[in-house]
Design an enzyme around this catalytic site. Structure first.
Site, short mmCIF file in Angstrom:
data_model
loop_
_atom_site.label_atom_id
_atom_site.label_comp_id
_atom_site.label_asym_id
_atom_site.label_seq_id
_atom_site.Cartn_x
_atom_site.Cartn_y
_atom_site.Cartn_z
CG ASP A 56 -0.38 0.12 2.61
OD1 ASP A 56 0.94 -0.27 2.61
OD2 ASP A 56 -1.07 -0.09 3.51
CB SER A 57 4.44 1.69 -0.16
OG SER A 57 4.89 0.51 -0.85
CG ASP A 95 0.57 -4.06 2.24
OD1 ASP A 95 0.46 -4.90 2.97
OD2 ASP A 95 1.33 -2.98 1.91
CE LYS A 124 3.38 -5.87 3.84
NZ LYS A 124 2.75 -4.58 4.50
CD GLU A 126 0.28 -1.19 8.16
OE1 GLU A 126 0.06 -0.38 9.35
OE2 GLU A 126 0.82 -0.82 7.14
CD GLU A 193 7.66 0.14 7.73
OE1 GLU A 193 6.89 -0.56 7.43
OE2 GLU A 193 7.90 1.29 7.30
O1 KIV Z 1 3.46 -1.09 1.54
C1 KIV Z 1 4.84 -1.25 1.79
O2 KIV Z 1 5.47 -1.04 0.56
C2 KIV Z 1 5.09 -2.02 2.61
C3 KIV Z 1 6.76 -2.14 3.19
C4 KIV Z 1 7.00 -1.91 4.42
C5 KIV Z 1 7.30 -3.07 2.38
O3 KIV Z 1 4.49 -2.63 3.40
#
Ligand code: KIV
Length: 276
Positions: A56-57, A95, A124, A126, A193
Protein backbone atom coordinates in the site's frame (compact mmCIF):
# COMPACT_ATOMS: atom_id res chain seq x y z
CA UNK A 1 -2.80 -29.47 -16.34
CA UNK A 2 -0.41 -30.41 -13.51
CA UNK A 3 1.68 -27.26 -13.98
CA UNK A 4 2.86 -27.28 -10.36
CA UNK A 5 4.36 -30.76 -10.78
CA UNK A 6 6.14 -29.75 -13.99
CA UNK A 7 7.47 -26.59 -12.33
CA UNK A 8 9.14 -28.65 -9.60
CA UNK A 9 11.55 -29.99 -12.25
CA UNK A 10 12.62 -26.48 -13.32
CA UNK A 11 16.07 -25.08 -12.40
CA UNK A 12 14.40 -22.22 -10.52
CA UNK A 13 10.86 -23.31 -9.68
CA UNK A 14 8.39 -20.65 -8.51
CA UNK A 15 8.83 -19.63 -4.88
CA UNK A 16 6.13 -20.72 -2.45
CA UNK A 17 5.62 -20.75 1.34
CA UNK A 18 7.67 -23.95 1.63
CA UNK A 19 10.55 -22.35 -0.30
CA UNK A 20 10.59 -19.39 2.11
CA UNK A 21 10.68 -21.74 5.13
CA UNK A 22 13.48 -23.75 3.55
CA UNK A 23 15.46 -20.56 2.94
CA UNK A 24 15.13 -19.65 6.62
CA UNK A 25 16.31 -23.14 7.62
CA UNK A 26 19.26 -22.92 5.19
CA UNK A 27 20.07 -19.33 6.28
CA UNK A 28 19.74 -18.15 2.69
CA UNK A 29 18.73 -14.45 2.67
CA UNK A 30 15.30 -13.81 1.13
CA UNK A 31 15.40 -10.86 -1.29
CA UNK A 32 12.11 -8.96 -1.53
CA UNK A 33 11.04 -5.77 -3.26
CA UNK A 34 7.82 -3.93 -3.96
CA UNK A 35 6.46 -3.52 -7.50
CA UNK A 36 3.27 -1.98 -8.80
CA UNK A 37 3.21 -2.60 -12.56
CA UNK A 38 4.01 -5.24 -15.17
CA UNK A 39 7.23 -3.73 -16.54
CA UNK A 40 8.95 -3.37 -13.19
CA UNK A 41 7.55 -6.72 -12.01
CA UNK A 42 9.34 -8.34 -14.96
CA UNK A 43 12.65 -6.67 -14.03
CA UNK A 44 12.34 -7.55 -10.34
CA UNK A 45 11.45 -11.15 -11.14
CA UNK A 46 14.27 -11.49 -13.70
CA UNK A 47 16.77 -10.07 -11.17
CA UNK A 48 16.08 -13.06 -8.91
CA UNK A 49 13.98 -11.44 -6.19
CA UNK A 50 12.24 -14.16 -4.20
CA UNK A 51 9.16 -12.17 -3.20
CA UNK A 52 7.33 -9.18 -4.67
CA UNK A 53 4.97 -7.11 -2.57
CA UNK A 54 2.23 -4.98 -4.07
CA UNK A 55 2.40 -2.71 -1.05
CA UNK A 56 0.00 0.00 0.00
CA UNK A 57 3.10 2.20 -0.26
CA UNK A 58 1.64 2.68 -3.75
CA UNK A 59 -0.55 5.32 -2.11
CA UNK A 60 2.59 7.38 -1.55
CA UNK A 61 4.89 6.52 -4.47
CA UNK A 62 2.26 6.10 -7.23
CA UNK A 63 -0.73 8.15 -6.08
CA UNK A 64 1.12 10.99 -4.34
CA UNK A 65 -0.58 10.78 -0.95
CA UNK A 66 1.33 11.55 2.27
CA UNK A 67 0.29 8.25 3.88
CA UNK A 68 -1.01 4.80 2.91
CA UNK A 69 -4.40 5.46 4.53
CA UNK A 70 -6.33 6.41 1.32
CA UNK A 71 -5.44 3.17 -0.55
CA UNK A 72 -8.40 0.89 -1.32
CA UNK A 73 -8.84 -2.82 -2.05
CA UNK A 74 -9.65 -1.87 -5.67
CA UNK A 75 -6.31 -0.02 -5.94
CA UNK A 76 -4.35 -3.06 -4.72
CA UNK A 77 -6.25 -5.42 -7.02
CA UNK A 78 -5.63 -3.13 -10.02
CA UNK A 79 -1.85 -3.06 -9.46
CA UNK A 80 -1.56 -6.67 -8.32
CA UNK A 81 -3.22 -7.95 -11.47
CA UNK A 82 -0.63 -6.17 -13.62
CA UNK A 83 2.29 -7.41 -11.53
CA UNK A 84 0.97 -11.00 -11.53
CA UNK A 85 0.97 -11.12 -15.34
CA UNK A 86 4.75 -10.79 -15.57
CA UNK A 87 5.91 -13.08 -12.76
CA UNK A 88 7.76 -16.33 -13.46
CA UNK A 89 9.42 -17.22 -10.15
CA UNK A 90 8.79 -14.61 -7.42
CA UNK A 91 6.12 -15.14 -4.75
CA UNK A 92 3.42 -12.46 -4.95
CA UNK A 93 2.15 -10.82 -1.77
CA UNK A 94 -0.61 -8.17 -1.67
CA UNK A 95 -1.20 -5.64 1.09
CA UNK A 96 -4.59 -5.50 2.77
CA UNK A 97 -5.36 -1.75 2.87
CA UNK A 98 -6.41 0.35 5.86
CA UNK A 99 -9.74 -0.81 7.37
CA UNK A 100 -10.08 -3.75 4.97
CA UNK A 101 -9.66 -6.34 7.77
CA UNK A 102 -11.59 -4.98 10.75
CA UNK A 103 -13.47 -8.29 11.28
CA UNK A 104 -12.53 -11.87 10.35
CA UNK A 105 -15.40 -12.00 7.83
CA UNK A 106 -14.48 -8.71 6.14
CA UNK A 107 -10.82 -9.80 6.02
CA UNK A 108 -11.70 -13.12 4.40
CA UNK A 109 -13.88 -11.45 1.76
CA UNK A 110 -11.17 -8.97 0.85
CA UNK A 111 -8.34 -11.54 0.94
CA UNK A 112 -10.31 -13.74 -1.45
CA UNK A 113 -10.66 -10.78 -3.84
CA UNK A 114 -6.91 -10.03 -3.67
CA UNK A 115 -6.17 -13.65 -4.55
CA UNK A 116 -8.89 -14.32 -7.12
CA UNK A 117 -9.00 -10.94 -8.86
CA UNK A 118 -5.44 -9.75 -8.17
CA UNK A 119 -3.53 -13.03 -8.42
CA UNK A 120 -1.89 -12.65 -4.99
CA UNK A 121 -0.48 -15.76 -3.31
CA UNK A 122 -0.39 -14.27 0.20
CA UNK A 123 -1.94 -11.26 1.91
CA UNK A 124 -0.17 -8.93 4.34
CA UNK A 125 -1.86 -7.10 7.16
CA UNK A 126 -0.58 -4.75 9.81
CA UNK A 127 -1.33 -6.02 13.25
CA UNK A 128 -0.54 -7.07 16.74
CA UNK A 129 -2.49 -9.15 19.23
CA UNK A 130 -5.69 -7.41 18.03
CA UNK A 131 -5.43 -9.21 14.67
CA UNK A 132 -5.09 -12.74 16.06
CA UNK A 133 -8.73 -13.66 15.35
CA UNK A 134 -8.44 -12.26 11.81
CA UNK A 135 -5.25 -14.25 11.10
CA UNK A 136 -6.84 -17.40 12.60
CA UNK A 137 -9.87 -17.01 10.35
CA UNK A 138 -7.74 -16.51 7.22
CA UNK A 139 -5.44 -19.42 8.13
CA UNK A 140 -8.46 -21.68 8.76
CA UNK A 141 -9.44 -20.98 5.15
CA UNK A 142 -5.88 -21.70 3.93
CA UNK A 143 -5.11 -18.08 3.01
CA UNK A 144 -1.36 -17.50 3.45
CA UNK A 145 -0.77 -14.49 5.72
CA UNK A 146 2.14 -12.14 6.39
CA UNK A 147 1.86 -10.19 9.66
CA UNK A 148 3.44 -6.72 9.58
CA UNK A 149 4.81 -5.56 12.98
CA UNK A 150 6.99 -2.72 14.26
CA UNK A 151 6.22 0.54 12.49
CA UNK A 152 2.73 0.13 11.06
CA UNK A 153 2.21 2.93 8.51
CA UNK A 154 -1.58 2.51 8.51
CA UNK A 155 -1.50 3.62 12.18
CA UNK A 156 0.54 6.75 11.47
CA UNK A 157 -2.16 9.11 12.72
CA UNK A 158 -2.44 7.14 15.97
CA UNK A 159 1.28 6.80 16.67
CA UNK A 160 2.02 10.38 15.59
CA UNK A 161 4.54 9.94 12.79
CA UNK A 162 6.90 7.46 11.17
CA UNK A 163 9.40 6.51 13.89
CA UNK A 164 11.44 3.57 15.15
CA UNK A 165 9.40 1.11 17.26
CA UNK A 166 10.40 -1.25 20.08
CA UNK A 167 13.18 0.91 21.51
CA UNK A 168 12.17 0.39 25.14
CA UNK A 169 12.17 -3.03 26.78
CA UNK A 170 8.43 -3.30 27.36
CA UNK A 171 7.56 -2.34 23.76
CA UNK A 172 10.13 -4.84 22.43
CA UNK A 173 8.74 -7.61 24.69
CA UNK A 174 5.18 -6.83 23.56
CA UNK A 175 6.24 -7.02 19.90
CA UNK A 176 7.86 -10.41 20.51
CA UNK A 177 4.69 -11.67 22.23
CA UNK A 178 2.55 -10.35 19.35
CA UNK A 179 4.81 -12.08 16.81
CA UNK A 180 4.51 -15.37 18.69
CA UNK A 181 0.72 -15.03 18.95
CA UNK A 182 0.37 -14.26 15.22
CA UNK A 183 2.56 -17.24 14.30
CA UNK A 184 0.45 -19.41 16.60
CA UNK A 185 -2.68 -18.04 14.90
CA UNK A 186 -1.34 -19.23 11.53
CA UNK A 187 0.78 -16.43 10.04
CA UNK A 188 3.28 -17.86 7.53
CA UNK A 189 5.58 -14.83 7.39
CA UNK A 190 6.35 -11.81 9.57
CA UNK A 191 7.49 -8.42 8.29
CA UNK A 192 9.24 -6.11 10.77
CA UNK A 193 9.54 -2.42 9.96
CA UNK A 194 11.83 0.09 11.66
CA UNK A 195 13.00 -1.71 14.77
CA UNK A 196 16.44 -1.86 16.44
CA UNK A 197 18.78 -4.66 15.31
CA UNK A 198 18.50 -6.60 18.57
CA UNK A 199 14.68 -6.63 18.36
CA UNK A 200 14.82 -7.87 14.74
CA UNK A 201 17.29 -10.60 15.71
CA UNK A 202 15.37 -11.70 18.82
CA UNK A 203 12.04 -12.02 16.99
CA UNK A 204 13.68 -13.88 14.09
CA UNK A 205 15.29 -16.41 16.46
CA UNK A 206 12.05 -16.88 18.42
CA UNK A 207 9.90 -17.72 15.37
CA UNK A 208 9.76 -20.77 13.11
CA UNK A 209 8.33 -18.74 10.22
CA UNK A 210 10.63 -16.48 8.15
CA UNK A 211 11.00 -12.82 9.18
CA UNK A 212 11.53 -10.13 6.53
CA UNK A 213 12.86 -6.76 7.62
CA UNK A 214 12.76 -3.18 6.40
CA UNK A 215 14.99 -1.22 8.73
CA UNK A 216 15.10 -4.23 11.10
CA UNK A 217 18.83 -4.93 10.88
CA UNK A 218 20.94 -7.73 9.42
CA UNK A 219 19.76 -10.61 11.66
CA UNK A 220 16.37 -11.19 10.02
CA UNK A 221 15.79 -13.82 7.30
CA UNK A 222 15.32 -11.40 4.42
CA UNK A 223 15.11 -7.77 3.39
CA UNK A 224 12.49 -5.71 1.61
CA UNK A 225 12.62 -2.14 0.29
CA UNK A 226 10.30 0.08 -1.70
CA UNK A 227 11.30 -0.11 -5.39
CA UNK A 228 11.13 3.65 -5.95
CA UNK A 229 13.54 4.20 -3.03
CA UNK A 230 16.28 1.94 -4.44
CA UNK A 231 15.88 3.59 -7.85
CA UNK A 232 16.30 7.04 -6.28
CA UNK A 233 12.93 8.18 -7.61
CA UNK A 234 11.68 9.10 -4.12
CA UNK A 235 12.69 12.69 -3.38
CA UNK A 236 13.21 14.53 -0.11
CA UNK A 237 14.38 13.14 3.21
CA UNK A 238 14.52 9.35 3.17
CA UNK A 239 14.44 6.80 6.00
CA UNK A 240 17.84 5.64 7.29
CA UNK A 241 17.35 2.12 5.87
CA UNK A 242 17.06 3.33 2.25
CA UNK A 243 20.02 2.73 -0.06
CA UNK A 244 20.19 4.22 -3.53
CA UNK A 245 21.29 1.42 -5.90
CA UNK A 246 20.72 3.48 -9.04
CA UNK A 247 23.72 5.81 -8.84
CA UNK A 248 26.29 3.02 -9.21
CA UNK A 249 24.23 0.75 -11.49
CA UNK A 250 23.16 3.33 -14.06
CA UNK A 251 19.96 1.53 -15.15
CA UNK A 252 16.81 0.34 -13.37
CA UNK A 253 17.54 -3.30 -14.28
CA UNK A 254 21.13 -2.96 -13.00
CA UNK A 255 20.00 -1.29 -9.77
CA UNK A 256 17.45 -4.02 -9.05
CA UNK A 257 20.07 -6.73 -9.74
CA UNK A 258 22.55 -4.94 -7.46
CA UNK A 259 19.95 -4.80 -4.67
CA UNK A 260 19.17 -8.52 -4.93
CA UNK A 261 22.91 -9.35 -4.93
CA UNK A 262 23.53 -7.10 -1.91
CA UNK A 263 20.77 -8.83 0.06
CA UNK A 264 22.06 -12.26 -0.95
CA UNK A 265 25.71 -11.49 -0.05
CA UNK A 266 24.59 -9.60 3.09
CA UNK A 267 26.34 -6.37 2.13
CA UNK A 268 22.91 -4.72 2.54
CA UNK A 269 21.95 -3.64 5.16
CA UNK A 270 25.22 -2.04 6.34
CA UNK A 271 25.48 -0.44 9.81
CA UNK A 272 24.45 2.96 8.42
CA UNK A 273 21.07 1.49 7.38
CA UNK A 274 20.29 0.08 10.84
CA UNK A 275 18.84 1.26 14.16
CA UNK A 276 20.42 0.49 17.53
O1 KIV B 1 3.54 -1.07 1.57
C1 KIV B 1 4.73 -1.38 1.56
O2 KIV B 1 5.46 -1.17 0.60
C2 KIV B 1 5.27 -2.00 2.76
C3 KIV B 1 6.75 -1.87 2.98
C4 KIV B 1 7.06 -1.70 4.40
C5 KIV B 1 7.53 -2.97 2.45
O3 KIV B 1 4.56 -2.55 3.54
Amino acid sequence: MYTQLQQREMDSPPVNVATLRRMKADREPIACLTAYDASFAMLVDAAGADLILVGDSLGMVIQGHDTTVPVTVEDIIYHCRHVARRLRRAFLVADMPFMSYTTPEQALGNAVRLMQEGGAMMVKLEGGAGQVSVVEHLARHDIPVCAHLGLKPQSVHKIGGFRVQGRDRSAADRMLEDARALQEAGADLVLLECVPNDVGGAITRALDVPVIGIGAGPDVNGQILVLYDILDITQGRKPRFVRDFMAAAGSPAGAIRAYVEAVKDRSYPAPEHCFS
